[in-house]
Design a protein around this motif. Structure first.
Motif, short mmCIF file in Angstrom:
data_model
loop_
_atom_site.label_atom_id
_atom_site.label_comp_id
_atom_site.label_asym_id
_atom_site.label_seq_id
_atom_site.Cartn_x
_atom_site.Cartn_y
_atom_site.Cartn_z
N ILE A 299 25.12 1.52 30.13
CA ILE A 299 25.39 2.04 28.79
C ILE A 299 26.84 2.43 28.60
CG2 ILE A 299 23.03 2.88 28.58
CD1 ILE A 299 24.12 5.71 29.06
N CYS A 300 27.64 2.43 29.68
CA CYS A 300 29.00 2.95 29.60
C CYS A 300 29.94 2.13 28.70
CB CYS A 300 29.60 3.08 30.99
SG CYS A 300 28.89 4.47 31.93
N PRO A 301 30.00 0.80 28.80
CA PRO A 301 30.96 0.06 27.98
C PRO A 301 30.79 0.31 26.49
CG PRO A 301 30.12 -1.35 29.73
CD PRO A 301 29.30 -0.10 29.76
N ALA A 302 29.56 0.28 26.00
CA ALA A 302 29.33 0.49 24.57
C ALA A 302 29.63 1.92 24.17
CB ALA A 302 27.88 0.13 24.22
N ALA A 303 29.25 2.90 25.00
CA ALA A 303 29.46 4.31 24.66
C ALA A 303 30.94 4.64 24.60
CB ALA A 303 28.76 5.19 25.69
N LEU A 304 31.70 4.17 25.57
CA LEU A 304 33.14 4.46 25.59
C LEU A 304 33.87 3.75 24.46
CD1 LEU A 304 33.80 4.33 29.46
CD2 LEU A 304 33.61 6.36 28.01
#
Length: 317
Positions: A299-304
């Motif tokens: 989930i990190c790429p989209a959240a950042l």
């Protein structure tokens, strides 16, 4: 668009945003044009270099443009304007801070040392009023917070999920103490007339993964959030859907009464809960149909990206 009719405001002494008037009248007593340059500033264990500000005050109108500094995480830049010549002064803040050390921020706001690392702030916010509460209640614009790396005190998650079921703490699913490594944290809020819509909220740590979204009413200082924390039980990801609502300072937390249509996911969750040693009680308290097997997508790429105001990358198949 036109501003909506005023919403009733709660009469509480313990508010998140102070009702103490800001001394904007002082801005009408003097005119000034100031430039400041600081080569090196060491505070709170952090070095800030090449600090530059240009402040102009004329007829009650304050402009700080720019405010810039080199911080450990990158180059901080921002502007601030206030028009104290008006009865309800408009305030506009733009801030791009790619890496502010959390320790001095928490110390300055008199908060416990819950986290370490660097926080990215992306803000373009406008409001008007003569108190912090009035400005927040009229706030429009965007706010993004991002964090890649660092640590987080496990008791924060324990306090949240403990309101739902104390047995989570007993099973060490959210931890009784210590800290977890943070892979990423991202939050994006778009506000209009004091109503903030949180379109993206995600946390990925060594303890658990959580995503969600919702709304925040800055006038009444209340929120309604839908959260999906995911823990690992016997090697399987289990999602516990939660609703968080009520006063920002002390919201209520309850588990959503969901009936998953994904029979396979429910079966997997039930089997894991029923078969894992010591976890049968959790299945009895929650019901296997309320625990949904979580995916393994990052989930990190989209959240950042969302927090930084950038295009959200397409999820991998």
């Amino acid at each position: 668009g036109a501003a909506p009719p005023p919403r009733p405001q709660k009469q509480r002494g313990d508010t998140l945003f102070s009702n103490q008037p800001i001394p904007f009248a002082l801005l009408r007593t003097v005119d000034a044009d100031l430039k400041l340059h600081v080569t090196d500033l060491h505070t709170g264990g952090t070095d800030y270099k090449a600090i530059d500000t240009h402040t102009v005050l004329s007829n009650g109108k304050l402009t700080v443009d720019p405010f810039a500094a080199d911080v450990p995480g990158g180059h901080l830049a921002g502007t601030l304007s206030v028009d104290a010549a008006q009865s309800s002064p408009p305030v506009h803040l733009v801030l791009h801070a790619p890496g502010l050390a959390l320790k001095p921020i928490l110390a300055a706001t008199h908060q416990p040392d819950y986290a370490t690392g660097s926080l990215e702030i992306y803000a373009d916010l406008s409001g008007n009023g003569d108190t912090p509460h009035a400005i927040a209640a009229s706030l429009s614009g965007s706010l993004g917070l991002a964090m890649a790396g660092g640590t987080l005190d496990n008791r924060l998650m324990g306090n949240l999920l403990g309101k739902v079921m104390d047995s989570l703490n007993a099973l060490n699913l959210v931890g009784k103490g210590g800290a977890s490594d943070v892979r990423c944290f991202g939050m994006r809020m778009d506000a209009q007339h004091g109503i903030g819509t949180i379109k993206a909220l995600a946390l990925s740590s060594s303890l658990l993964t959580m995503s969600g979204g919702g709304t925040v009413d800055l006038a009444t200082e209340t929120l309604t959030m839908m959260l999906r924390p995911q823990a690992r039980i016997a090697g399987t990801g289990v999602v516990i859907p939660l609703t968080v609502s009520g006063p920002i300072r002390d919201p209520g937390v309850k588990m959503n009464d969901l009936r998953t249509a994904e029979a396979n996911a429910g079966t997997v969750a039930g089997a894991v809960i029923g078969g894992a040693t010591g976890l049968g009680i959790v299945g009895g308290l929650l019901g296997a149909d309320k625990l949904i097997g979580g995916g393994s997508a990052d989930i990190c790429p989209a959240a950042l990206a969302a927090a930084r105001g950038r295009a959200v990358p397409n999820a991998a198949p």
